[in-house]
Design an enzyme around this catalytic site. Structure first.
Site, PDB file in Angstrom:
ATOM      1  N   TYR A  77      -5.748   0.225   9.916  1.00 54.14           N
ATOM      2  CA  TYR A  77      -5.012   0.994  10.869  1.00 54.14           C
ATOM      3  C   TYR A  77      -3.502   0.936  10.265  1.00 54.14           C
ATOM      4  O   TYR A  77      -3.111   0.369   9.459  1.00 54.14           O
ATOM      5  CB  TYR A  77      -4.829  -0.070  12.176  1.00 54.14           C
ATOM      6  CG  TYR A  77      -6.115  -0.248  12.713  1.00 54.14           C
ATOM      7  CD1 TYR A  77      -6.923   0.640  13.560  1.00 54.14           C
ATOM      8  CD2 TYR A  77      -6.564  -1.656  13.145  1.00 54.14           C
ATOM      9  CE1 TYR A  77      -7.793   0.331  14.176  1.00 54.14           C
ATOM     10  CE2 TYR A  77      -7.673  -2.060  13.720  1.00 54.14           C
ATOM     11  CZ  TYR A  77      -8.354  -0.943  14.482  1.00 54.14           C
ATOM     12  OH  TYR A  77      -9.568  -1.187  15.088  1.00 54.14           O
ATOM     13  N   HIS A 192     -18.296   6.851  12.772  1.00 59.29           N
ATOM     14  CA  HIS A 192     -17.229   6.023  12.921  1.00 59.29           C
ATOM     15  C   HIS A 192     -16.937   5.840  14.502  1.00 59.29           C
ATOM     16  O   HIS A 192     -17.299   6.697  15.424  1.00 59.29           O
ATOM     17  CB  HIS A 192     -16.112   6.413  12.298  1.00 59.29           C
ATOM     18  CG  HIS A 192     -15.141   5.608  11.949  1.00 59.29           C
ATOM     19  ND1 HIS A 192     -14.181   5.289  12.873  1.00 59.29           N
ATOM     20  CD2 HIS A 192     -14.751   4.753  10.926  1.00 59.29           C
ATOM     21  CE1 HIS A 192     -13.286   4.493  12.426  1.00 59.29           C
ATOM     22  NE2 HIS A 192     -13.567   3.764  11.200  1.00 59.29           N
TER      23      HIS A 192
END
Length: 227
Positions: A77, A192
């Site tokens: 992230y 994903h």
């Protein structure tokens, strides 16, 4: 910024002893030496994630012998207080879109809800949650893709596949590039879980029950996904 020697000590501090055989292989390789120099420079000039102490955190809370499942994602992230060194795991109380989709599929698959954003409970049961790229510059996804991490991940997978009982879960196109290496192993794959690709295969994939089904077949204790 601390000097390079102290910075490197923090990077490897508390690494589980079972992983040193792997790191002894890569630490002398030119690409890995370049990775360390590059991310030291990157972290000194820019905001990058995860924190230095967490880049290799997955190797600090697992033992090689305990691994059952390897789940491969993309890169960490890239926003503040999110990446914690475990792929898809979040270090604060604000859930990310990808993790929200993971929990949505978990509930749809096994009917239970996971109540926190940190995924250490899975890791400690032998679920190795890794990205193909291990660091990122703030707000710039895939910014560290070309600094050598893909070579590191390639060597890591070569090390891991010595365990023929491991289940590999490939999430997204970056992870699927390693499929050819895994021909003799159990492979599960989907898109994903990010909002951009969730409905292209991750939704309805039932990966959690599939993982446990395969573990049951080879007489290995199943993962408790929700406590």
């Amino acid at each position: 910024m601390v000097n390079f020697v102290d910075w490197k000590k923090e990077l490897f501090l508390e690494l589980d002893n079972s992983w040193w055989s792997f790191f002894k292989i890569v630490q002398e390789k030119e690409y890995f030496i370049n990775i360390l120099k590059t991310i030291y420079d990157e972290y000194s000039k820019n905001i990058c994630y995860p924190e230095v102490k967490d880049i290799f955190r997955i190797f600090k809370i697992t033992k090689v012998s305990d691994l059952k499942v390897v789940i491969i994602g993309q890169d960490p992230y890239h926003n503040k207080n999110q990446a914690d060194g475990i792929a898809f795991s979040v270090k604060n109380d604000k859930i990310t879109p990808s993790l929200r989709n993971i929990f949505l599929e978990l509930k749809n698959d096994i009917g239970l809800e996971y109540k926190k954003n940190c995924l250490d409970d899975w890791v400690k049961q032998g679920v190795f949650l890794m990205n193909t790229v291990w660091t990122v510059q703030e707000h710039k996804p895939n910014s560290h893709k070309k600094i050598g991490w893909l070579d590191f991940t390639n060597d890591l997978i070569n090390f891991l596949i010595k365990n023929k009982k491991l289940i590999f879960v490939l999430l997204g196109e970056n992870a699927k590039k390693y499929k050819n290496k895994l021909q003799d192993l159990t492979i599960l794959e989907s898109s994903h879980p990010s909002p951009f690709s969730y409905k292209k295969g991750f939704e309805g994939s039932k990966i959690f029950s599939k993982i446990n089904k395969h573990l049951d077949i080879i007489n290995i204790k199943e993962i408790v996904w929700v406590f």
